[in-house]
Scaffold this motif. Sequence first.
Motif, PDB file in Angstrom:
ATOM      1  N   SER A 186       0.590  -1.168   0.135  1.00 39.27           N
ATOM      2  CA  SER A 186       0.175   0.014   0.606  1.00 39.27           C
ATOM      3  C   SER A 186       1.359   1.637   0.041  1.00 39.27           C
ATOM      4  O   SER A 186       0.720   2.027  -1.115  1.00 39.27           O
ATOM      5  N   LEU A 187       1.555   1.199   1.438  1.00 39.80           N
ATOM      6  CA  LEU A 187       2.692   2.308   1.189  1.00 39.80           C
ATOM      7  C   LEU A 187       3.192   3.189  -0.113  1.00 39.80           C
ATOM      8  O   LEU A 187       3.890   3.569  -0.539  1.00 39.80           O
ATOM      9  N   GLU A 188       3.859   1.700  -0.750  1.00 42.33           N
ATOM     10  CA  GLU A 188       4.754   1.416  -2.421  1.00 42.33           C
ATOM     11  C   GLU A 188       3.850   2.235  -3.397  1.00 42.33           C
ATOM     12  O   GLU A 188       4.004   2.290  -4.452  1.00 42.33           O
ATOM     13  N   GLY A 189       2.763   2.168  -3.574  1.00 40.22           N
ATOM     14  CA  GLY A 189       1.260   1.993  -4.434  1.00 40.22           C
ATOM     15  C   GLY A 189       1.662   1.497  -5.264  1.00 40.22           C
ATOM     16  O   GLY A 189       1.382   1.280  -6.657  1.00 40.22           O
ATOM     17  N   ILE A 190       1.505  -0.046  -4.986  1.00 42.95           N
ATOM     18  CA  ILE A 190       1.162  -1.049  -6.112  1.00 42.95           C
ATOM     19  C   ILE A 190       0.148  -1.641  -6.502  1.00 42.95           C
ATOM     20  O   ILE A 190      -0.554  -1.416  -5.154  1.00 42.95           O
ATOM     21  N   THR A 191      -0.122  -2.038  -7.594  1.00 43.05           N
ATOM     22  CA  THR A 191      -1.185  -1.808  -8.059  1.00 43.05           C
ATOM     23  C   THR A 191      -1.883  -3.396  -7.431  1.00 43.05           C
ATOM     24  O   THR A 191      -3.135  -3.721  -7.834  1.00 43.05           O
ATOM     25  N   TYR A 192      -0.849  -4.052  -8.254  1.00 38.57           N
ATOM     26  CA  TYR A 192      -1.230  -5.701  -8.120  1.00 38.57           C
ATOM     27  C   TYR A 192      -0.042  -6.611  -7.127  1.00 38.57           C
ATOM     28  O   TYR A 192       1.724  -6.747  -7.794  1.00 38.57           O
ATOM     29  N   SER A 193      -0.197  -7.356  -6.556  1.00 37.64           N
ATOM     30  CA  SER A 193       0.715  -7.545  -5.818  1.00 37.64           C
ATOM     31  C   SER A 193       0.795  -9.863  -6.229  1.00 37.64           C
ATOM     32  O   SER A 193      -0.137 -10.357  -5.572  1.00 37.64           O
ATOM     33  N   LEU A 194       1.803  -9.775  -6.426  1.00 37.46           N
ATOM     34  CA  LEU A 194       1.110 -11.098  -7.221  1.00 37.46           C
ATOM     35  C   LEU A 194       2.067 -12.201  -6.538  1.00 37.46           C
ATOM     36  O   LEU A 194       2.948 -12.025  -6.194  1.00 37.46           O
ATOM     37  N   CYS A 195       1.331 -13.121  -6.162  1.00 35.82           N
ATOM     38  CA  CYS A 195       2.206 -14.122  -4.784  1.00 35.82           C
ATOM     39  C   CYS A 195       1.503 -15.912  -5.539  1.00 35.82           C
ATOM     40  O   CYS A 195       0.950 -15.938  -6.118  1.00 35.82           O
ATOM     41  N   THR A 196       2.547 -16.382  -4.667  1.00 36.11           N
ATOM     42  CA  THR A 196       2.473 -17.666  -5.422  1.00 36.11           C
ATOM     43  C   THR A 196       0.940 -17.879  -4.423  1.00 36.11           C
ATOM     44  O   THR A 196       0.583 -17.986  -3.450  1.00 36.11           O
ATOM     45  N   LEU A 197       0.861 -19.002  -4.634  1.00 36.81           N
ATOM     46  CA  LEU A 197      -0.849 -20.081  -4.714  1.00 36.81           C
ATOM     47  C   LEU A 197      -0.577 -20.246  -2.406  1.00 36.81           C
ATOM     48  O   LEU A 197      -1.853 -20.198  -2.017  1.00 36.81           O
ATOM     49  N   GLU A 198      -0.579 -20.098  -2.148  1.00 35.42           N
ATOM     50  CA  GLU A 198       0.472 -20.603  -0.732  1.00 35.42           C
ATOM     51  C   GLU A 198       0.120 -19.123   0.299  1.00 35.42           C
ATOM     52  O   GLU A 198      -0.859 -19.781   0.987  1.00 35.42           O
ATOM     53  N   PHE A 199      -0.208 -18.290  -0.822  1.00 38.13           N
ATOM     54  CA  PHE A 199      -1.017 -16.894  -0.359  1.00 38.13           C
ATOM     55  C   PHE A 199      -2.614 -16.748  -0.834  1.00 38.13           C
ATOM     56  O   PHE A 199      -3.133 -15.238  -0.148  1.00 38.13           O
TER      57      PHE A 199
ATOM     58  N   HIS B 269      -5.065   0.832  -1.545  1.00 36.73           N
ATOM     59  CA  HIS B 269      -5.659  -0.768  -1.828  1.00 36.73           C
ATOM     60  C   HIS B 269      -5.079  -1.878  -2.424  1.00 36.73           C
ATOM     61  O   HIS B 269      -6.115  -1.782  -4.231  1.00 36.73           O
ATOM     62  N   PRO B 270      -4.124  -1.939  -2.579  1.00 35.62           N
ATOM     63  CA  PRO B 270      -3.431  -2.961  -3.507  1.00 35.62           C
ATOM     64  C   PRO B 270      -4.189  -4.436  -3.917  1.00 35.62           C
ATOM     65  O   PRO B 270      -5.051  -4.923  -3.489  1.00 35.62           O
ATOM     66  N   ARG B 271      -4.543  -5.144  -5.116  1.00 33.36           N
ATOM     67  CA  ARG B 271      -4.443  -6.255  -5.396  1.00 33.36           C
ATOM     68  C   ARG B 271      -3.881  -7.767  -5.316  1.00 33.36           C
ATOM     69  O   ARG B 271      -3.050  -7.522  -6.350  1.00 33.36           O
ATOM     70  N   GLN B 272      -4.337  -8.401  -4.614  1.00 30.84           N
ATOM     71  CA  GLN B 272      -3.523  -9.667  -4.334  1.00 30.84           C
ATOM     72  C   GLN B 272      -4.221 -10.742  -5.434  1.00 30.84           C
ATOM     73  O   GLN B 272      -5.213 -11.008  -5.439  1.00 30.84           O
ATOM     74  N   ILE B 273      -2.993 -11.199  -6.331  1.00 31.29           N
ATOM     75  CA  ILE B 273      -3.594 -11.942  -7.535  1.00 31.29           C
ATOM     76  C   ILE B 273      -2.537 -13.560  -7.094  1.00 31.29           C
ATOM     77  O   ILE B 273      -1.440 -12.642  -6.952  1.00 31.29           O
ATOM     78  N   GLU B 274      -3.528 -15.166  -6.485  1.00 28.16           N
ATOM     79  CA  GLU B 274      -1.885 -15.393  -6.983  1.00 28.16           C
ATOM     80  C   GLU B 274      -1.712 -16.586  -7.386  1.00 28.16           C
ATOM     81  O   GLU B 274      -2.777 -16.476  -8.542  1.00 28.16           O
ATOM     82  N   PHE B 275      -0.357 -16.988  -7.917  1.00 27.09           N
ATOM     83  CA  PHE B 275       0.278 -18.002  -9.221  1.00 27.09           C
ATOM     84  C   PHE B 275       0.125 -19.743  -8.450  1.00 27.09           C
ATOM     85  O   PHE B 275       1.269 -18.647  -7.187  1.00 27.09           O
ATOM     86  N   ALA B 276       0.627 -20.288  -9.444  1.00 29.29           N
ATOM     87  CA  ALA B 276       1.178 -21.571  -8.725  1.00 29.29           C
ATOM     88  C   ALA B 276       2.506 -21.713  -9.030  1.00 29.29           C
ATOM     89  O   ALA B 276       2.947 -20.442  -9.881  1.00 29.29           O
ATOM     90  N   PRO B 277       3.550 -21.304  -7.471  1.00 31.58           N
ATOM     91  CA  PRO B 277       4.920 -21.891  -7.690  1.00 31.58           C
ATOM     92  C   PRO B 277       5.945 -22.873  -8.394  1.00 31.58           C
ATOM     93  O   PRO B 277       4.618 -23.789  -9.284  1.00 31.58           O
ATOM     94  N   LEU B 278       6.839 -22.518  -9.046  1.00 30.98           N
ATOM     95  CA  LEU B 278       8.023 -23.155  -9.325  1.00 30.98           C
ATOM     96  C   LEU B 278       7.591 -24.460  -8.381  1.00 30.98           C
ATOM     97  O   LEU B 278       8.298 -24.587  -7.703  1.00 30.98           O
TER      98      LEU B 278
END
Length: 565
Positions: free
Chosen positions: A223-236, A255-264
């Motif tokens: 939030s403080l850094e102005g991130i718009t998309y917080s891309l995280c692995t599925l564990e989150f 308020h950023p938006r968190q989106i999860e993707f599968a880890p490697l």
Amino acid sequence: MENSENTLPTNFIHQIIDKDLQQGINQGKVHTRFPPEPNGYLHIGHAKSITLNYGTAIKYEGKFNLRFDDTNPAKEEDEYVRSIKEDVKWLGADWEDRLFFASDYFETFDEYAQILIKDGKAYVDFSTPEEISTMRGMPTKPGIESPYRNTSPEDNLDKYNRMKAGEYEEGSAVLRAKIDMTSPNMNMRDPVLYRISKTPHHRQGDKWCIYPMYDWAHGFEDSLEGITYSLCTLEFENHRPLYNWFIDQVPGIHHPRQIEFAPLNITYTVLSKRKLLELVKTNIVEGWDDPRMPTISGLRRRGFTPSAIRSFCEKIGVSKVDSMVDHAFLEFCIKDELNLTAQRRMAVLDPIKVTITNYPEGQSEMVTCDNNPEDPNGGTREVPFTRNLYIERDDFMEEPPKKYFRLSPGKEVRLKHAYYITCTDVVKDESGQITEILCTYDPETKGGDSPDKRKVKGTLHWVTQEHGVPAEVRLYDKLFTKENMLNLEEGEDYKDFLNPESLVSIKGCVLEPALKEAALGEGFQFMRKGYFVIDNKDSAPDHLVFNRTVGLTDSWAKLQKKLKG
């Protein structure tokens, strides 16, 4: 990192972003970040995240931050900070002037914590860690409220300030959020926000004795850094409601938006930081940059290039479903690149002497060799040739089987770029071991072809005895023998599957003289042996060390053929 809208593959995350942009969300801005914890070296899984986050920022002409989540001083070191910065930069991701640390925001986190306390949404809990764990219940069983849960905001603020002042011992108190002890999502059952730690911080020293938990800090950093998309692995994924809840408790912040993707996940590989650290600490490997490690520094030392790693990460794609990538595909990506870019050189790893008896003694000449037949602009080099050579020991057989196309008594073969030679005799020691091969050459076949166009099936690489450069060559293989290292049976330990042949060091190798001038990071194909790079740590002018990046056998192509068959 040379990605563009036309080259970076579209994935479900970009489809979400495209839709947001069409609706004017985030005012058309895309701002991503890579947020490593400085408690170890980066590995190939982190490369996937870096490629995705930075590539997304580039694709949408946005911004990219590098931020260290340094909230646990007991496990963090400046060494890790330095190595991470080096690896991210080496991969081609440019954070420009946007380098941040979670510790930059400790005062702000403290202010936000006090907001929750004053609003009756956080409380100081003196229960033991074991008691807190028990009170949280089970996924199918509601939790039990802490006896400290309904303490007044004034009392909690006082105790929180005493925590900050260092009046309580480690482990004796924590600050917890007051959310919902009956939530089916365990993360929402009054999670811990702060714990006491009197370990000095690598940047803050002794200024703080309480430190924020990852879940409390992470969303506010974004939030403080102005991130718009917080891309995280599925564990989150199950942490996302908590991510959103925390940000919603502080009025008026981004308020950023968190989106999860599968880890490697990769076959024959472990990517757990805990396990990688154990391999280093117990000296099973020779440090984080051991070429058998899946770390970025290990892959770099082994001869992998940034572009090959990025290509691998882009080709495996981004999805919401866990999967296992074959290690052979990672090898394919570097081999595919080096086949086009690596210059060819001759190196004899297990030398045996060859004497060309009808070649004039004391004479030396130069033969012209192409540097890379796959590269029209690769040019040529001159390699010295004399009567005294080395070839590979297994390129000669005294009593060969049928269809043996290498050197044997009476057999004619081609010396790469040089002449046709025929074995006439051998020299043996007292034990009957062959120590020297005697041959004659055809002076009309210089360059590797004969005027009469006679066919010769065998072609051997070679190095002259007079000009050969001594070297050590290290043949690296997979560190583990089990294909799926995530699927261990009960009682099995991941170290049970260490590959005893993951490193074979060969001393007494002989290289063509041009390799003496090899530059750090420059990849070569040793003819018929594989792709190699000079070791960036152990090699010295008087003791050259080359690491095998990957062999010539295309295991990925074989695997694909097998699957199709």
